[in-house]
Design a protein around this motif. Sequence first.
Motif, short mmCIF file in Angstrom:
data_model
loop_
_atom_site.label_atom_id
_atom_site.label_comp_id
_atom_site.label_asym_id
_atom_site.label_seq_id
_atom_site.Cartn_x
_atom_site.Cartn_y
_atom_site.Cartn_z
N GLY A 145 0.80 -1.21 0.00
CA GLY A 145 0.00 0.00 0.00
C GLY A 145 0.83 1.26 0.00
O GLY A 145 0.30 2.37 0.17
N LEU A 146 2.14 1.14 -0.20
CA LEU A 146 3.02 2.30 -0.22
C LEU A 146 2.81 3.13 -1.47
O LEU A 146 3.03 4.35 -1.48
N CYS A 147 2.41 2.50 -2.56
CA CYS A 147 2.01 3.23 -3.75
C CYS A 147 0.65 2.71 -4.20
O CYS A 147 0.18 1.68 -3.71
N ASP A 148 0.03 3.41 -5.14
CA ASP A 148 -1.34 3.07 -5.55
C ASP A 148 -1.41 2.36 -6.90
O ASP A 148 -2.35 1.61 -7.14
N TYR A 149 -0.45 2.62 -7.76
CA TYR A 149 -0.41 2.00 -9.09
C TYR A 149 1.04 1.72 -9.45
O TYR A 149 1.95 2.46 -9.04
#
Length: 222
Positions: free
Chosen positions: A159-163
Amino acid sequence: MLTLNRPEKLNALSPALLGDLRGHLTAIAGEGAAIRSLVLKANGRSFCAGADIEALKAGVVTDDPEFRSKTVQLLGELAPVTIAAVHGHCYTGGLELALAADVIVAADDTRFRDTHAQLGIVPRWGMSVRLPRRVGLAVAIRISTTCEVLDAHEALRLGLCDYVVPRAELEAFAFALAERCAASDPSSVAAIRHLYDRTSRLPIDEALDAERAFSSMPFTGS
C-alpha cells in the motif's frame, strides 16, 4: 505539473531546489479551487534520492529552520488532488515528498527506501506521520528500521504506492489520472478530503456521528 529538475544529482533536495518548489507550491495554493489536480514528477534517472546530504554536511541553512519540512507540508495541504509520479530512486526525503501527495503512481523501475536510521538521523519531513497511515504501524517500523529497499510491486502490495505502470507509460498514466480527478466536482472533492482527514482521527462511533453531522450542513471549506 511540477517537475523536479536536478537530474545530475538524482534530484536530491537542496535548499535551492526546495526554494523553487516552495515558490511554485505557494503560487498553486493561491489559486484555490482554480487548479483541480497536480502531477509532481521528475527529470532524469530518479524521482528523488532524498535530501542533499552534501549541503547538510556543509551546514547550509535557511532563514527558517523548518523551511524544508514546511515545504513538504505545504504540498500535502494543497487544494488540488496531488499525484506523485515516481521512478528510479524514491528515497528518504524523496519518499517523504511522495507521501505528501494524495496518490502515488510508481514506474516499474522504482525503488523505495527510508535511510534515516542508516544515516543516524530521525524523520522531520513527515515520514513518521504519513508512512504508518499508508502501510500500517508495524510495516512502517520495519521499513524505517531495516532501511530495506522495496521494489515497486512490493510497495504496491504493502500500500506504499497506488499503481505500478511501465516506465514508458508513467507520465501518460499520471496525467490521465489527474484529468479524472479534475473532472470531479471540486467542492465535493474538498469536502470529502476534509471529512476523511477529520474522521481518521476519531473512534469509529464518533467518526460515524461526525460524518452524519457533516453531511447535513453546507461545507464552507474550513
